[in-house]
Design a protein around this motif. Structure first.
Motif, mmCIF file in Angstrom:
data_model
loop_
_atom_site.group_PDB
_atom_site.id
_atom_site.type_symbol
_atom_site.label_atom_id
_atom_site.label_comp_id
_atom_site.label_asym_id
_atom_site.label_seq_id
_atom_site.Cartn_x
_atom_site.Cartn_y
_atom_site.Cartn_z
ATOM 1 N N CYS A 108 -5.714 13.048 0.726
ATOM 2 C CA CYS A 108 -5.073 11.730 0.866
ATOM 3 C C CYS A 108 -5.977 10.495 0.487
ATOM 4 O O CYS A 108 -6.886 10.191 0.978
ATOM 5 C CB CYS A 108 -4.554 11.616 2.191
ATOM 6 S SG CYS A 108 -3.436 10.276 2.485
ATOM 7 N N ILE A 109 -5.382 9.757 -0.457
ATOM 8 C CA ILE A 109 -6.075 8.422 -0.848
ATOM 9 C C ILE A 109 -5.083 7.397 -0.684
ATOM 10 O O ILE A 109 -4.024 7.522 -1.076
ATOM 11 C CB ILE A 109 -6.596 8.527 -2.321
ATOM 12 C CG1 ILE A 109 -7.579 9.702 -2.401
ATOM 13 C CG2 ILE A 109 -7.250 7.058 -2.708
ATOM 14 C CD1 ILE A 109 -7.724 10.146 -3.730
ATOM 15 N N SER A 123 0.970 -1.239 0.087
ATOM 16 C CA SER A 123 -0.079 0.152 -0.072
ATOM 17 C C SER A 123 0.945 1.412 -0.064
ATOM 18 O O SER A 123 2.028 1.222 0.374
ATOM 19 C CB SER A 123 -0.908 -0.161 1.203
ATOM 20 O OG SER A 123 -0.075 0.212 2.354
ATOM 21 N N PHE A 124 0.332 2.312 -0.406
ATOM 22 C CA PHE A 124 1.042 3.790 -0.222
ATOM 23 C C PHE A 124 -0.295 4.798 -0.440
ATOM 24 O O PHE A 124 -1.271 4.545 -0.802
ATOM 25 C CB PHE A 124 2.015 3.725 -1.479
ATOM 26 C CG PHE A 124 1.296 3.586 -2.911
ATOM 27 C CD1 PHE A 124 0.831 4.570 -3.718
ATOM 28 C CD2 PHE A 124 1.430 2.261 -3.297
ATOM 29 C CE1 PHE A 124 0.214 4.440 -4.770
ATOM 30 C CE2 PHE A 124 1.079 2.097 -4.852
ATOM 31 C CZ PHE A 124 0.126 3.061 -5.337
ATOM 32 N N ASP A 125 0.065 5.809 0.072
ATOM 33 C CA ASP A 125 -0.664 7.068 0.034
ATOM 34 C C ASP A 125 -0.544 7.920 -1.191
ATOM 35 O O ASP A 125 0.628 8.126 -1.371
ATOM 36 C CB ASP A 125 -0.585 7.789 1.317
ATOM 37 C CG ASP A 125 -1.021 7.050 2.447
ATOM 38 O OD1 ASP A 125 -1.847 6.210 2.301
ATOM 39 O OD2 ASP A 125 -0.827 7.463 3.448
ATOM 40 N N VAL A 126 -1.518 8.523 -1.775
ATOM 41 C CA VAL A 126 -1.345 9.437 -2.872
ATOM 42 C C VAL A 126 -2.083 10.822 -2.257
ATOM 43 O O VAL A 126 -3.502 10.676 -2.043
ATOM 44 C CB VAL A 126 -2.073 8.936 -4.055
ATOM 45 C CG1 VAL A 126 -2.029 9.860 -5.119
ATOM 46 C CG2 VAL A 126 -1.657 7.566 -4.546
ATOM 47 N N ASN A 178 3.600 8.663 -0.885
ATOM 48 C CA ASN A 178 4.256 8.386 0.269
ATOM 49 C C ASN A 178 3.679 7.172 1.126
ATOM 50 O O ASN A 178 2.936 6.631 0.806
ATOM 51 C CB ASN A 178 4.520 9.649 1.079
ATOM 52 C CG ASN A 178 3.138 10.257 1.660
ATOM 53 O OD1 ASN A 178 2.406 9.511 2.091
ATOM 54 N ND2 ASN A 178 3.137 11.884 1.965
ATOM 55 N N ASN A 179 4.423 7.199 2.207
ATOM 56 C CA ASN A 179 3.907 6.195 3.209
ATOM 57 C C ASN A 179 3.896 4.509 2.605
ATOM 58 O O ASN A 179 2.875 3.795 2.768
ATOM 59 C CB ASN A 179 2.339 6.291 3.622
ATOM 60 C CG ASN A 179 2.275 5.531 5.162
ATOM 61 O OD1 ASN A 179 2.905 5.191 5.656
ATOM 62 N ND2 ASN A 179 0.958 5.535 5.400
ATOM 63 N N LEU A 191 -6.422 4.339 -9.325
ATOM 64 C CA LEU A 191 -6.783 5.839 -9.338
ATOM 65 C C LEU A 191 -6.317 6.584 -10.528
ATOM 66 O O LEU A 191 -5.237 6.510 -10.829
ATOM 67 C CB LEU A 191 -6.280 6.295 -8.099
ATOM 68 C CG LEU A 191 -6.529 7.822 -7.601
ATOM 69 C CD1 LEU A 191 -7.840 8.097 -7.211
ATOM 70 C CD2 LEU A 191 -5.349 8.252 -6.788
ATOM 71 N N LEU A 192 -7.471 7.088 -11.145
ATOM 72 C CA LEU A 192 -7.407 7.927 -12.319
ATOM 73 C C LEU A 192 -7.008 9.260 -11.810
ATOM 74 O O LEU A 192 -7.900 9.920 -11.116
ATOM 75 C CB LEU A 192 -8.596 7.688 -13.121
ATOM 76 C CG LEU A 192 -8.505 8.721 -14.276
ATOM 77 C CD1 LEU A 192 -7.501 8.290 -15.433
ATOM 78 C CD2 LEU A 192 -9.998 8.666 -15.089
ATOM 79 N N ILE A 193 -5.696 9.707 -12.407
ATOM 80 C CA ILE A 193 -5.354 11.167 -12.222
ATOM 81 C C ILE A 193 -5.340 11.973 -13.160
ATOM 82 O O ILE A 193 -4.586 11.951 -14.232
ATOM 83 C CB ILE A 193 -4.192 11.391 -11.141
ATOM 84 C CG1 ILE A 193 -4.305 10.686 -9.845
ATOM 85 C CG2 ILE A 193 -3.691 12.859 -10.941
ATOM 86 C CD1 ILE A 193 -2.931 10.258 -9.207
#
Length: 131
Positions: free
Chosen positions: A77-78, A64-67, A98-99, A87-89
Motif C-alpha cells: 500500500c502506497i 491524497s489517496f492510497d494505491v 482507495n481512501n 508512482l510508475l506502475i
C-alpha cells in the motif's frame, strides 16, 4: 516489487507558487493518454485491474489517496499525497486506488490509448497470468 517506482517530479519554487513539469525525461515511456480522477465519493474505490501492456504514472495533484499494488506475490500500500512525486506502475501489476481524501485529484499518464483487451479485471485471472 521491481515493477513500481517513485519518481520525483522537478519542483520550481517561487513566492508566487510552485510549478512542476512532467516532460519526456521524467516519464520513461511515450505518453499516449492522460486522464484524471476527481470528485471520488467517500469510500469509493477505483482501479481494480492490471494491464497486459500499458504502463502508468500516477500523481496526486491535490489531496491524497492510497494505491494498493500486487505483483502476483507481494501486496503493498502506497499513499500518494505530493504533487511533485509520482508512482510508475509497469504492466503486469494489479492496482487498486482507495481512501481518497476530500478534493483529491489523481492524474494518470499512460503509455497506451484505451484498449479493453489490455485490461485484466478479474484478480484470479491476474494471478493465473503470473504463473
Amino acid at each position: 516489487m521491481n515493477k513500481i517506482k517513485f519518481i520525483e517530479i522537478p519542483k520550481i519554487e517561487d513566492k508566487r507558487g510552485n510549478l512542476s513539469v512532467i516532460e519526456k525525461e521524467i516519464v520513461p515511456f511515450d505518453i499516449k493518454r492522460v486522464y484524471y480522477l476527481y470528485d471520488v465519493p467517500a469510500g469509493a474505490e477505483r482501479g481494480g485491474h492490471s494491464h497486459k501492456e500499458t504502463k502508468e504514472f500516477l500523481v496526486a495533484l491535490s489531496g491524497s489517496f492510497d494505491v494498493i499494488v500486487n505483483d502476483g506475490k507481494t501486496t503493498k500500500c502506497i499513499t500518494l499525497s505530493k504533487p511533485y512525486e509520482g508512482l510508475l506502475i509497469e504492466n503486469g501489476v494489479w492496482r487498486e486506488l482507495n481512501n481518497f481524501s476530500s478534493g483529491s485529484v489523481c492524474l494518470v499518464i499512460a503509455s497506451e490509448v484505451f484498449e479493453e483487451e489490455d485490461y485484466i479485471r478479474d484478480f484470479n485471472e491476474f494471478l493465473k497470468s503470473k504463473k
